[in-house]
Scaffold this active site. Structure first.
Site, PDB file in Angstrom:
ATOM      1  N   GLU A  45       0.839  -1.209   0.000  1.00 36.23           N
ATOM      2  CA  GLU A  45       0.000   0.000   0.000  1.00 36.23           C
ATOM      3  C   GLU A  45       0.875   1.260   0.000  1.00 36.23           C
ATOM      4  O   GLU A  45       1.864   1.338   0.727  1.00 36.23           O
ATOM      5  CB  GLU A  45      -0.849  -0.044   1.282  1.00 36.23           C
ATOM      6  CG  GLU A  45      -1.836   1.087   1.435  1.00 36.23           C
ATOM      7  CD  GLU A  45      -2.699   0.922   2.697  1.00 36.23           C
ATOM      8  OE1 GLU A  45      -2.428  -0.003   3.506  1.00 36.23           O
ATOM      9  OE2 GLU A  45      -3.653   1.707   2.866  1.00 36.23           O
ATOM     10  N   LYS A  91      -9.000   2.342  -2.741  1.00 41.85           N
ATOM     11  CA  LYS A  91      -9.360   1.682  -1.489  1.00 41.85           C
ATOM     12  C   LYS A  91     -10.807   2.014  -1.138  1.00 41.85           C
ATOM     13  O   LYS A  91     -11.251   3.167  -1.280  1.00 41.85           O
ATOM     14  CB  LYS A  91      -8.417   2.166  -0.382  1.00 41.85           C
ATOM     15  CG  LYS A  91      -8.492   1.401   0.932  1.00 41.85           C
ATOM     16  CD  LYS A  91      -7.342   1.835   1.861  1.00 41.85           C
ATOM     17  CE  LYS A  91      -7.286   1.052   3.148  1.00 41.85           C
ATOM     18  NZ  LYS A  91      -6.094   1.405   3.960  1.00 41.85           N
ATOM     19  N   CYS A 116      -5.495  -3.278   1.928  1.00 41.29           N
ATOM     20  CA  CYS A 116      -5.455  -3.432   3.395  1.00 41.29           C
ATOM     21  C   CYS A 116      -6.839  -3.589   4.029  1.00 41.29           C
ATOM     22  O   CYS A 116      -7.443  -4.656   3.914  1.00 41.29           O
ATOM     23  CB  CYS A 116      -4.671  -2.268   4.004  1.00 41.29           C
ATOM     24  SG  CYS A 116      -3.930  -2.681   5.615  1.00 41.29           S
TER      25      CYS A 116
END
Lengths: 567, 567
Positions: free
Chosen positions: B41, B112, B151
């Site tokens: 990330e 994300k 994540c």
């Protein structure tokens, strides 16, 4: 419609004390025949409560506090801020809420729609926004339909705010849903010039929807943040028809005319809002006084160098607390000028404060002797300069420990920005009073205070002298730093405006100076991480609202980034 | 399908350096004939970049960095983390993004969905979630449809996580949209026991959807946070078939079988993940080494008291940096026992580090003499105890300034919790190595290190002696504090579990002890606000992940809150 604006000063976390205070305001509002009394955002728990909100017991206690106020409500409606649990098991566990209290009970609950999560705000850490249906925020107050909103809900105006963070516009939605009067409960912290902007923004909103607005803001200092109050009522044409005091508690009762258009020149108290330097002065006084009081201190100690920063800090402390609550300590050393001690003494006499002179020469010599074996053969450098500052820090902390004074630290924003200060030295202290005031504004504030005072206050020589840390012979700040007017101008662009190197240079600043200042700012992050909380008065203060990594290596000043000044 | 997991250690903000590193990993992956290489990330800028993200120039530089990597991509696909601008003018200005790079260009951009905004995370401060359409996160990799997530996107599992923060479940959506393999790029910080939980969580996700998972985590220390790496590949039955090293950079290349069910015992390197005390040890070593390196220091200095905390800190520093990079300074004073200096000396000899003895008695006397006029008639109290700690702090900072060593501070979590430490004294330092390690774990760590070592390391007497600050005659920690096993048990419940007073008492702890400990914790917030950044190893460390007000008055221990123990 008669509405009371309860501009109260809560202590964060003091649920019992805040509820007692709210009930006092409630009783006063009732005595003046108000139909509704409106309290600030999260009034039961104080703003900002931060991670206290993560404690389930704290939320329980706040709900119990709300209930205890509700039980006292008779013959008036009350709108009270608190934290409500999110009924949906999915999502953040709380709402930032207000309750309508009537006839001894909680009639309805209403949730904040827009959650600020920038600068000093962290609301998405705790809160889920209210549902996408503004009807739930309409309340019947007598015959009138009120539209309830909380702080940020009122700030999503694309005509005046250059960025738009939110797709939803709760104020437009409340209007469409049939609100006849807008009621906004806020905890909007002070920034110099912000109230003038609020008036413009709110007035614009009001004119757009043709409805009166009641704006109730928290007042008081809570750690770094100072809430200025300045609660106000706007008629449907956008005119301010009543304004509460700034920087102190107030309850104003206003007869609010309904509908659009101008109705009354005023219909309640109309206090003057302070502006510019005066507003910074009043903010600092309030922030200092409340930090001392809410932390349980009775008195403060300040190291007096004879310079402008410590003189201003001591003068502010006397204005905030009284001269019997302030102690000054001068700690002359090897490189102190004669005028330093003389100016400190004059200041203490002008202020009428307890004053001690504690010379540091013996300690300075003792450190040199103690370190001599380890430092043999090493030339003097910044180590020895820092030692003097650290001796003074330890002495001041000894005064703090021995007598229970809070130590005030005296650094200004310009020097903290570039790291022109000593960690565990002059940075020692529980509160940094002027750490968000740039040096050029320090001078303005000092002159302004002297002008306002009927007797001598800050010695003119402290204002006029060339700034020096006096940690080596003939030192001046300008040996290491550009002139303060240049430094402050770069600082403003880099820290407050987030401008890049190239952009700042393109405004006409010297390339090397810009690069040097920005490097100094970036490399001093480790010092600021350990600094005392400082009172915020600008749009971007160091501290909680500016979160920078320390171990980072952003090399923004290399020519490859296309600076116009690169050769 | 052959995939390379590029577990790299970026430096926050060092875009040029991180891009160079990414290109090295890319070339190594290509040399091993990987079809795809996956980076962590925000790999171009390092995690967490914090308010660097607010600088428009920083975002420009990161986009230029991405382009520079893209230009190097040939005969392989690369998935690289970076910050993308939000194309919608409304909303937060950025996305937390990955780009698919192929044939010298950026093929597609993916955002994300779930943004953590709790504990140490602040993602809603910067980022807007990706659009509510997981199809945008599908990519064609050869003949295979990959589902990209970042994540937190993988952590919304109501079966294993007791709270659900988000309504969206991007992993389920990716599955429904047709993904055949899941690829998750992460920056998931170390907490003791977390990797075991990750394996359980990810394995459960994989079994639910019957698809293999590639999990690529950042490694390295960035300020308080330590990223443990531990990147892994799961087959469609939820078995780990390859695992990268923990706590160091690694590139593993794995042949990933598609579809559900078990396919291979392993198909790539299978490293052992350290657990428990060993994982804390390895985390601290990495966190310490990276902080020193990324801040540009070459060496460290530690004050050696003869006690366990400073001994452990020095031993960790030697393990992280080598014994030629660590300097120990013993500073015996009036109340130091003979064994203190002897144990410090033995430790330094065991570690083979430079060692200085700098007695503080002369300085102690000089402070008393200097302060005598102001303190006349006042009995000795904590003031004099603190002075000794502050003398030592100033001496250590002099070593730091003179020789360019980073000063390591040695306080443990238990004493920092209850404020059993001196601000500007033993709290001085640039990094708090063990500030998130409770005292009971300190002993375990010291014993474990001694067991692992072939030669004597931490003197047994430092481990066995009764803890004492030695700031007054015959002082021990237990004069002021409950036994450490009790203190740590209460601390865990109050700080990590956010339990209330009543709940902790109901577990069988002594009422008065619980109340006393919690009061001490609450009242020490002002000290922690000025503490050095500390390496996080537990689920809730003091510092950035625990944001408490200072000037607050939450009186949670009064009987009116319905404690069962109230009389």
């Amino acid at each position: 419609m008669r509405i009371a604006l309860a501009q109260m000063n809560p202590t964060v976390g003091d649920i019992a004390g805040n509820c007692r205070k709210a009930i006092e305001f409630l009783d006063r509002a009732k005595a003046q025949a108000a139909q509704v009394v409106v309290f600030p955002e999260l009034s039961i728990i104080g703003y900002p409560p931060k991670d206290l909100l993560l404690k389930p017991q704290f939320i329980d206690d706040n709900l119990r506090g709300l209930q205890s106020i509700a039980e006292r409500v008779r013959d008036i409606d009350a709108i009270v801020g608190y934290a409500e649990r999110n009924a949906d098991p999915v999502g953040r566990p709380l709402h930032n809420a207000v309750a309508l209290l009537r006839d001894g009970r909680i009639v309805s609950r209403h949730f904040k729609t827009l959650l600020p999560t920038y600068d000093v705000f962290d609301e998405s850490r705790y809160f889920e926004p209210g549902p996408d249906n503004e009807k739930q925020n309409l309340v019947k107050l007598g015959d009138v339909v009120g539209g309830l909103s909380i702080c940020e809900d009122l700030w999503n105006d694309e005509r005046l705010i250059p960025y738009r963070l939110y797709h939803r516009n709760p104020i437009a939605d409340l209007h469409d849903a049939g609100a006849q009067i807008m009621i906004n409960t806020s905890a909007s912290p002070f920034v110099v010039g912000k109230h003038e902007f609020r008036l413009k923004l709110f007035s614009s909103q009001v004119r757009q929807y043709g409805q009166p607005l009641i704006y109730v803001n928290q007042v008081g200092g809570n750690d770094e943040l100072i809430f200025d109050g300045n609660s106000a009522v706007f008629d449907g044409a956008g005119n301010v028809i009543a304004q509460a005091r700034d920087f102190e508690e107030d309850l104003i009762v206003v007869d609010v005319p309904l509908g659009g258009g101008s109705r009354a020149a005023t219909s309640g108290p109309m206090n003057r809002a302070s502006e510019g330097i005066e507003s910074i002065y009043r903010a600092l006084i309030l922030g200092l006084r409340d930090y001392v009081r809410k932390c349980g201190f009775k008195s403060v100690v300040v190291g007096l160098s004879g310079g402008i920063d410590s003189a201003l800090t001591a003068a502010l402390a006397v204005a905030a607390l009284g001269n019997d609550k302030v102690v000054g300590v001068a700690m002359p050393g090897r490189f102190s000028s004669d005028h330093s001690l003389a100016d400190a003494r004059t200041l203490a006499a002008n202020l009428g404060i307890e004053f001690h002179v504690v010379p540091i020469n013996d300690l300075h010599a003792a450190y040199e002797q103690t370190l001599a074996p380890a430092f043999a053969g090493k030339p003097p450098d910044v180590t020895e300069e820092n030692l003097q500052a650290r001796i003074r820090g330890a002495l001041l902390m000894a005064f703090s420990n021995k007598f229970g004074h809070l130590l005030l630290t005296t650094g200004n924003k310009s020097e903290i920005a570039v790291g022109y200060c000593t960690l565990y030295g002059d940075m020692c202290g529980g509160l940094a009073v002027i750490s968000d005031v740039p040096k050029t504004t320090i001078w303005q504030l000092a002159r302004w205070m002297n002008q306002q005072s009927s007797k001598p206050l800050i010695p003119q020589s402290s204002i006029d002298k060339i700034p020096s840390a006096e940690l080596r012979p003939n030192q001046t700040d300008q040996d290491s730093l550009p002139p303060y007017d240049v430094l402050d101008a770069i600082l403003y662009r880099y820290v407050e405006e987030e401008k890049g190197v190239a952009e700042i240079i393109s405004e006409g600043f010297d390339r090397d100076t810009v690069i040097r200042v920005i490097r100094l700012i970036d490399r001093s992050e480790y010092k600021r991480r350990q600094s005392a909380p400082g009172l915020k008065v600008t749009s971007r203060a160091f501290g909680f609202g500016r979160r920078m990594p320390i171990a980072q290596n952003y090399e923004q000043v290399s020519p490859k980034h296309g600076e116009p000044g690169a050769k």
